[in-house]
Structures are given as structure tokens and as C-alpha cells.
Scaffold this active site. Structure first.
Site, PDB file in Angstrom:
ATOM      1  N   HIS A   4       0.812  -1.213   0.000  1.00 28.71           N
ATOM      2  CA  HIS A   4       0.000   0.000   0.000  1.00 28.71           C
ATOM      3  C   HIS A   4       0.846   1.263   0.000  1.00 28.71           C
ATOM      4  CE1 HIS A   4       0.771   0.676   4.325  1.00 28.71           C
ATOM      5  NE2 HIS A   4       0.719  -0.650   4.402  1.00 28.71           N
ATOM      6  N   ASP A   5       0.379   2.255  -0.743  1.00 24.53           N
ATOM      7  CA  ASP A   5       0.938   3.617  -0.753  1.00 24.53           C
ATOM      8  C   ASP A   5       2.332   3.717  -1.362  1.00 24.53           C
ATOM      9  OD1 ASP A   5      -1.329   4.878   0.742  1.00 24.53           O
ATOM     10  OD2 ASP A   5      -0.624   3.535   2.318  1.00 24.53           O
TER      11      ASP A   5
ATOM     12  N   GLY B  81       5.030  -1.062   2.629  1.00 24.10           N
ATOM     13  CA  GLY B  81       4.207   0.119   2.451  1.00 24.10           C
ATOM     14  C   GLY B  81       4.974   1.428   2.473  1.00 24.10           C
TER      15      GLY B  81
END
Length: 266
Positions: free
Chosen positions: A126-127, A144
Site C-alpha cells: 500500500h501507498d 508500504g
């Protein structure tokens, strides 16, 4: 659901209402496309691929069997907020690759650039923000909030710690665990990754001239052995190499905002 008439969709594929399938897309057997997915021209999903979440995939990207793209983050802080995954053009996403949407705390978007190669079994969390022409080799994991700039190569079975930045043109050798930022054009090797020089092979492949490579090598030596702190040495590099764009890339990277410290030359 909007499926362009020129798209080819196998009869066993599941296209959920709301999905947008662009011109010349090809959807293979048993592929699943979620209701908020947008596939641009020429995207190919081979058999048994899953694309879900608020995911947008750029032109001519190819997903290979059992890749799972756009699922929710593997983050216990995630509470179902609306976040996205944006994938650029002409990427090759091989078997069993996973890429997750962003989180509210990380800006809400995971972003993949153009012309990347993501080999079997690798993970993009994520991200993450990935540039163009990034290569992530088999079974490597990028945690992440990481930033991988253009032309980065991550070797097989590597682990990249969350919030790490890897500067453009850097290469991470296989089986390395990277816990701190890596300067542009850096070469990292060893089980607990250490900055071990410059990615000279990559520089030559990208057509960087001998004079510029010489300037980079001198800059690396100054970072390794010059007087003062690492940051002091980087500031002197800017003053002493005003005409070298690649040295300036290193200086700007070191001076940039980060949540980690740096891998420094031994």
C-alpha cells in the site's frame, strides 16, 4: 458495465457491473474484474487473474495468471476507506504478483509508473510510489509507503522496509534486506543491505558518458571518505559539481524529505 465492442472477453470471465473495459482489451478464462476497475486500451488479463478495488490500469499492460491486483492493504489500520491503485502503461505483471491499494494515512494512492517488469511472486504494498522502468525480481517484497524512482532494479528475494526511498538507477542485489534510503545509482549488496558502490553497469546501459561516470565515482568517494558528516559531504558535492546532473540527483535525494536514514558508503 461498459465493455468496448472491440474487447475480447472469454465466456468464463466475470466482469462485474460498473467495470470499464477499453478498446482492444483481452480478458482470459476465469479472470475476475471488479466493479470499480478501469482497463485502458490493449490491457490483457490472462487466465485466473483478479483485478479489484478502485484500480486503473494503463494501456497495453499485461497481467499473467494468478496475479491479484487492487485488493485491500495488508495494514491493520485500514478501515475500508476509498483508496486507489493506479498502474501505468506497458507493464508486465507476472504470475502471482500482488499489488495493493493505498491507505488514508499514506495519501490514498498506490502508483506504478510505465514500462515496469514485476516478476513472479513479488509484492508491492500500500501507498508505494514507483517510477518508470522499475524491475522487481521474483519473490521480492516492497513494504508500504516506499518510493522507487525510475530505473530501479530490486533483486530476487529482497525485502524493502516500509518508508524506504530508493533513488533512480539504483540496483539492489538478490537476498538483501534494505532498511534505509539508497542514493541514486547506488549498488546495494549483502544480507543486511550495504551500499557497496555505484550501479556502473546500469549507467553504461543507459548511455551515461565516461566523463559523467567519472564525476559520479569521484562524488561517491567523497561521500565515503570526505570530512564531516554524511550530510556535510553531500552539501559540498553540490558546491563542487555544479555541472553534473547525476551528482545533483544524488545531492537532491539526500537533502529530500525522508522518514529513514541512509545507507552510507563503507
Amino acid at each position: 458495465m461498459a465493455i468496448d465492442p472491440s474487447a475480447e472477453v472469454h465466456g468464463s470471465a466475470v466482469i462485474e457491473p460498473g467495470a470499464v473495459i477499453g478498446p482492444a482489451c483481452r480478458i482470459g478464462p476465469f479472470a475476475v474484474v471488479g466493479p470499480e476497475v478501469v482497463l485502458h486500451r490493449g490491457v490483457e488479463l490472462k487466465s485466473h487473474t483478479v483485478v479489484t478495488g478502485r484500480t486503473e490500469i494503463g494501456e497495453e499492460t499485461v497481467l499473467f495468471p494468478f496475479s491479484v491486483i487492487g485488493e485491500i492493504p495488508q495494514d491493520l489500520k485500514f478501515r475500508g476507506e476509498e483508496t486507489r491503485l493506479i498502474i501505468g502503461k506497458r507493464n508486465r505483471i507476472r504470475e502471482s504478483v500482488t499489488m495493493n491499494c493505498g491507505t488514508e494515512g499514506g495519501g490514498g494512492v498506490t502508483r506504478i509508473g510505465d514500462d515496469g517488469l514485476f516478476m513472479a511472486g513479488c509484492h508491492i504494498a500500500h501507498d508505494c510510489q514507483l517510477g518508470d522502468r522499475v524491475i522487481v525480481v521474483n519473490s521480492a517484497a516492497v513494504a508500504g509507503h516506499c518510493i522507487l524512482e525510475d530505473d530501479v532494479i530490486i533483486g530476487g528475494l529482497c525485502g524493502i522496509h516500509q518508508f524506504v526511498r530508493i533513488g533512480k538507477g539504483a540496483i539492489i542485489g538478490a537476498l538483501s534486506m534494505v532498511t534505509n534510503d539508497v542514493i541514486p545509482h547506488g549498488l546495494v549488496q549483502g544480507p543486511r543491505g550495504q551500499l557497496d558502490g555505484l550501479n556502473l553497469v546500469g549507467l553504461k546501459r543507459r548511455g551515461i558518458g565516461r566523463e559523467e561516470i567519472t564525476a559520479l565515482r569521484a562524488a561517491f568517494q567523497q561521500l565515503a571518505q570526505g570530512e564531516g558528516t554524511f550530510m556535510d559531504r553531500a552539501r559540498r558535492l553540490a558546491q563542487e559539481n555544479p555541472d553534473s546532473a547525476n551528482v545533483r540527483d544524488i545531492v537532491d535525494f539526500i537533502m529530500g524529505e525522508t522518514d529513514r536514514s541512509f545507507l552510507t558508503p563503507g
